[in-house]
Enzyme design. Structure first.
Site, PDB file in Angstrom:
ATOM      1  N   GLY A 108       0.924  -1.192  -0.019  1.00 21.83           N
ATOM      2  CA  GLY A 108      -0.075   0.033   0.106  1.00 21.83           C
ATOM      3  C   GLY A 108       0.673   1.312   0.176  1.00 21.83           C
ATOM      4  O   GLY A 108       2.174   1.294  -0.272  1.00 21.83           O
ATOM      5  N   ASN A 109       0.327   2.386   0.317  1.00 24.40           N
ATOM      6  CA  ASN A 109       1.079   3.634   0.453  1.00 24.40           C
ATOM      7  C   ASN A 109       0.388   4.714   1.517  1.00 24.40           C
ATOM      8  O   ASN A 109      -0.663   4.221   2.033  1.00 24.40           O
ATOM      9  CB  ASN A 109       0.991   4.348  -0.853  1.00 24.40           C
ATOM     10  CG  ASN A 109      -0.110   4.665  -1.563  1.00 24.40           C
ATOM     11  OD1 ASN A 109      -0.881   5.666  -1.138  1.00 24.40           O
ATOM     12  ND2 ASN A 109      -0.755   3.923  -2.664  1.00 24.40           N
ATOM     13  N   ARG A 110       1.042   5.790   1.872  1.00 25.58           N
ATOM     14  CA  ARG A 110       0.663   6.472   2.790  1.00 25.58           C
ATOM     15  C   ARG A 110      -0.621   7.476   2.342  1.00 25.58           C
ATOM     16  O   ARG A 110      -0.783   8.353   3.396  1.00 25.58           O
ATOM     17  CB  ARG A 110       1.802   7.402   3.153  1.00 25.58           C
ATOM     18  CG  ARG A 110       2.840   6.415   3.891  1.00 25.58           C
ATOM     19  CD  ARG A 110       4.186   7.136   4.032  1.00 25.58           C
ATOM     20  NE  ARG A 110       3.770   8.721   4.776  1.00 25.58           N
ATOM     21  CZ  ARG A 110       4.545   9.741   4.618  1.00 25.58           C
ATOM     22  NH1 ARG A 110       5.910   9.584   3.940  1.00 25.58           N
ATOM     23  NH2 ARG A 110       4.518  10.951   5.168  1.00 25.58           N
TER      24      ARG A 110
END
Ligand code: PMT
Length: 229
Positions: A38-40
């Site tokens: 995933g990412n932020r």
């Protein structure tokens, strides 16, 4: 060339009759039943754009990755998890007058999702994941037979912001690109504030630094100006 037309207040009906499609948040790319890449992205920027477009009277469809945010009043929300699901949802929501791609879509996804939780193997300290490219949703929308009149990309860059953003503007055949500096202590991901520079062929406009709600209102104002031009 910088432009000086920022700051004019627009009526609450400015976008009445217009359909604005917004994507927001991250995508999660599953590795196995319990793990993902995933990412932020928190979704705050894209949700603020959706709310701002609705505040100017637009019909707004918001395609949201996995985030913990309330749906802005009057906005139709479609929840997705992966880049593939976001791709299907965005293309399925066309036609629209404007598409604003604020989502941080994964560029790569695991080639295969393990049916069972991947176990540690005795004697091996590494795990190799094979990743494959995801569809470029923004570029596909910009090349689509039902292309919105205005296609607005975002660019999240850690350095050489203008060069990379203008590259995406040209390569993806966009009308506008909103660039933000991300990484480290910079704005962009997760925070409540942000600063954008919006580039287009022959011009640019600085938005913020300010709360994402304010930056989004300024971006939607620019979009409304472009749709009326
Ligand atoms: O969600 P927040 O925490 O509020 O953070 C806001 C933000 C930093 C996520 C937002 O301001 C932002 O910059 N969004 C774009 C992030 C990104 O993925 O940028 P990029 O430079 O990697 O992608 C360029 C553009 O192509 C983006 O519009 C992206 O939505 C789009 N894209 C990318 C890959 C892909 N497979 N399909 C796409 O449509």
């Amino acid at each position: 060339m910088s432009d000086a037309s920022a700051g004019k207040a627009l009526a609450a009906s400015t976008l009445a009759g217009k359909r604005v499609l917004v994507s927001a948040g991250p995508t999660f790319e599953d590795i196995d039943p319990v793990r993902f890449v995933g990412n932020r992205s928190s979704g705050k920027m894209g949700f603020a754009v959706a709310a701002a477009a609705r505040a100017l009277g637009a019909e707004v469809v918001l395609v949201a990755g996995p985030v913990h945010l309330d749906t802005p009043d009057g906005v139709t929300r479609i929840d997705v998890r992966s880049a593939a699901q976001m791709h299907t949802a965005v293309l399925g929501a066309l036609p629209a007058d404007a598409y604003v791609a604020a989502a941080a879509v994964a560029d790569f996804t695991p080639r295969r999702v393990s049916e069972h939780k991947i176990k540690k193997t005795a004697g091996s300290d590494t795990l190799v994941l094979e990743l494959v490219r995801t569809p470029d949703i923004l570029a596909e929308v910009a090349a689509h037979a039902r292309r919105p009149a205005l296609v607005v990309g975002f660019a999240a860059e850690t350095h050489e912001v203008e060069r990379y953003a203008r590259g995406k503007l040209a390569n993806k055949r966009l009308d506008l690109i909103a660039a933000n500096l991300v990484g480290g202590a910079q704005g962009g991901f997760e925070r409540d504030d942000n600063a954008l520079v919006v580039y287009w062929e022959g011009g640019e406009r600085q938005l913020g630094p300010a709360a994402k709600t304010e930056v989004a209102a300024q971006l939607v104002q620019l979009i409304a100006e472009r749709l009326q031009a």
